[in-house]
Scaffold this motif. Structure first.
Motif, PDB file in Angstrom:
ATOM      1  N   GLN A 164       0.841  -1.193   0.000  1.00  0.00           N
ATOM      2  CA  GLN A 164       0.000   0.000   0.000  1.00  0.00           C
ATOM      3  C   GLN A 164       0.881   1.251   0.000  1.00  0.00           C
ATOM      4  O   GLN A 164       2.108   1.169  -0.028  1.00  0.00           O
ATOM      5  CB  GLN A 164      -0.967  -0.020   1.182  1.00  0.00           C
ATOM      6  N   TYR A 203       4.185   1.699   2.031  1.00  0.00           N
ATOM      7  CA  TYR A 203       5.163   0.605   2.049  1.00  0.00           C
ATOM      8  C   TYR A 203       6.567   1.096   1.679  1.00  0.00           C
ATOM      9  O   TYR A 203       6.777   1.640   0.592  1.00  0.00           O
ATOM     10  CB  TYR A 203       4.723  -0.502   1.094  1.00  0.00           C
ATOM     11  N   ARG A 225      -6.029  -4.232   6.105  1.00  0.00           N
ATOM     12  CA  ARG A 225      -4.893  -3.316   5.984  1.00  0.00           C
ATOM     13  C   ARG A 225      -3.961  -3.572   7.172  1.00  0.00           C
ATOM     14  O   ARG A 225      -4.378  -3.559   8.333  1.00  0.00           O
ATOM     15  CB  ARG A 225      -5.388  -1.870   5.979  1.00  0.00           C
ATOM     16  N   SER A 233      -0.414  -2.260   8.812  1.00  0.00           N
ATOM     17  CA  SER A 233       0.603  -1.208   8.756  1.00  0.00           C
ATOM     18  C   SER A 233       1.339  -1.143  10.090  1.00  0.00           C
ATOM     19  O   SER A 233       0.718  -1.104  11.152  1.00  0.00           O
ATOM     20  CB  SER A 233      -0.048   0.143   8.442  1.00  0.00           C
ATOM     21  N   THR A 265       5.643  -0.134  11.841  1.00  0.00           N
ATOM     22  CA  THR A 265       6.975   0.431  11.609  1.00  0.00           C
ATOM     23  C   THR A 265       8.033  -0.416  12.299  1.00  0.00           C
ATOM     24  O   THR A 265       7.845  -0.866  13.431  1.00  0.00           O
ATOM     25  CB  THR A 265       7.051   1.877  12.130  1.00  0.00           C
ATOM     26  N   THR A 307       8.481   1.791   7.376  1.00  0.00           N
ATOM     27  CA  THR A 307       7.076   1.396   7.471  1.00  0.00           C
ATOM     28  C   THR A 307       6.771   0.230   6.531  1.00  0.00           C
ATOM     29  O   THR A 307       7.181   0.230   5.367  1.00  0.00           O
ATOM     30  CB  THR A 307       6.156   2.576   7.118  1.00  0.00           C
ATOM     31  N   ASP A 329       3.516  -1.330   4.989  1.00  0.00           N
ATOM     32  CA  ASP A 329       2.106  -0.980   4.783  1.00  0.00           C
ATOM     33  C   ASP A 329       1.554  -1.890   3.688  1.00  0.00           C
ATOM     34  O   ASP A 329       1.913  -1.750   2.520  1.00  0.00           O
ATOM     35  CB  ASP A 329       1.996   0.489   4.389  1.00  0.00           C
TER      36      ASP A 329
END
Length: 297
Positions: A203, A206, A243, A245, A247, A285, A287
């Motif tokens: 996404q 990313y 989704r 996500s 870090t 990240t 994602d």
């Protein structure tokens, strides 16, 4: 001797599942022959490599995905736990889809690379959900499959074109497609009637910090997978989407593995790649969008 033992171990393991295979040339059933080959009734023969994998391609296929890339990806996944939340999310989805069964689940990882995603997912299913699982990884890159077969036993590793896989129809409960190209017609053929396909696509966030460091043009720094998601939804009966996500804090070693792993560096300048490598730490990240589908009715 160690490689010979690995080949024999692989032959013995695959013998338990030879009924899943179909010749990619004539599509006839296959049998293990003399502990060294898979052969069909028309005598098309495919030998086990000394590392234990089987190559079903008729000619050498060169890709940019080499040994160093796969070794770095394996280290990032296994030592750096870079995709651990993804493995946990996928195994939770699988458990929810097959919660009523105690039978062995068959999982095909398409575009498996060096096999770490599949190995982690199978291990979690076995330890947390008490289901038997047979994991099969397929990739066009011989380097990736060779690395997988060296590091992960009790799995089936296959070099093959995704458009012509060496399996009978309706063999798999789960088809995984993680950050890799797809062939939806083949997925539908291979999936059991009550099976599920799980596709993972990047996404917008990313590796965004890495992309912003490597590239100056906005079209390189940003991208969207809207078309990919729409095509998926047209090819399968929509089940759900998730989704994911998070870090990760990367030290210098993890930064080096990330840079070696990602194709993003292929089109970046040497100076920008080296500049990122010189960092002592980085916040990266992950994602992702996890798409879940079943066969259309």
């Amino acid at each position: 001797m160690l490689q010979e033992n690995k080949r024999i171990m692989s032959v013995n393991y695959i013998s338990n599942y030879e009924s899943m295979f179909a010749c990619p040339i004539c599509h006839k059933s296959m049998k293990v022959l003399e502990s060294k080959s898979l052969i069909c009734s028309n005598y098309h023969t495919f030998d086990f490599a000394k590392q234990g994998y089987i190559n079903f391609t008729s000619h050498l296929v060169k890709t940019k995905y080499g040994k160093e890339l796969f070794e770095a990806r394996r280290k990032l996944i296994t030592d750096g736990d870079f995709y651990e939340p993804l493995s946990q999310a996928i195994t939770k989805i699988i458990n929810e889809q097959f919660v009523k069964t105690n039978e062995t689940i068959s999982i095909l990882d398409t575009g498996c690379g060096e096999g770490s995603h599949l190995s982690n997912i199978c291990d979690i299913i076995n330890s947390d959900f008490f289901k038997g699982v047979v994991g099969i990884g397929i990739d066009l890159s011989k380097e990736g499959i060779m690395d997988a077969s060296k590091n992960y036993t009790n799995k089936i590793w296959v070099v093959s074109d995704l458009a012509n896989t060496p399996f009978k129809s309706k063999q798999f409960d789960v088809i995984l497609n993680i950050l890799s190209p797809s062939n939806y017609a083949e997925f539908n053929r291979l999936m059991k009637s009550d099976g599920v396909v799980i596709k993972v696509v990047p996404q917008s966030g990313y590796l965004k910090k890495l992309r912003e460091h490597l590239f100056t043009k906005p079209e390189k720094q940003n991208y969207t997978n809207v078309d990919t998601i729409e095509k998926f939804n047209k090819s399968f009966q929509f089940v759900d989407t998730l989704r994911l996500s998070y870090t990760r804090s990367l030290n210098k070693s993890l930064i080096e593995w990330l840079v070696q792993m990602t194709p993003l560096t292929w089109t970046a300048t040497k100076e920008r790649v080296e500049s990122f490598l010189n960092k002592d730490s980085a916040q990266i990240t992950v994602d992702l969008e996890i798409l879940i589908g079943k066969q259309t009715i």
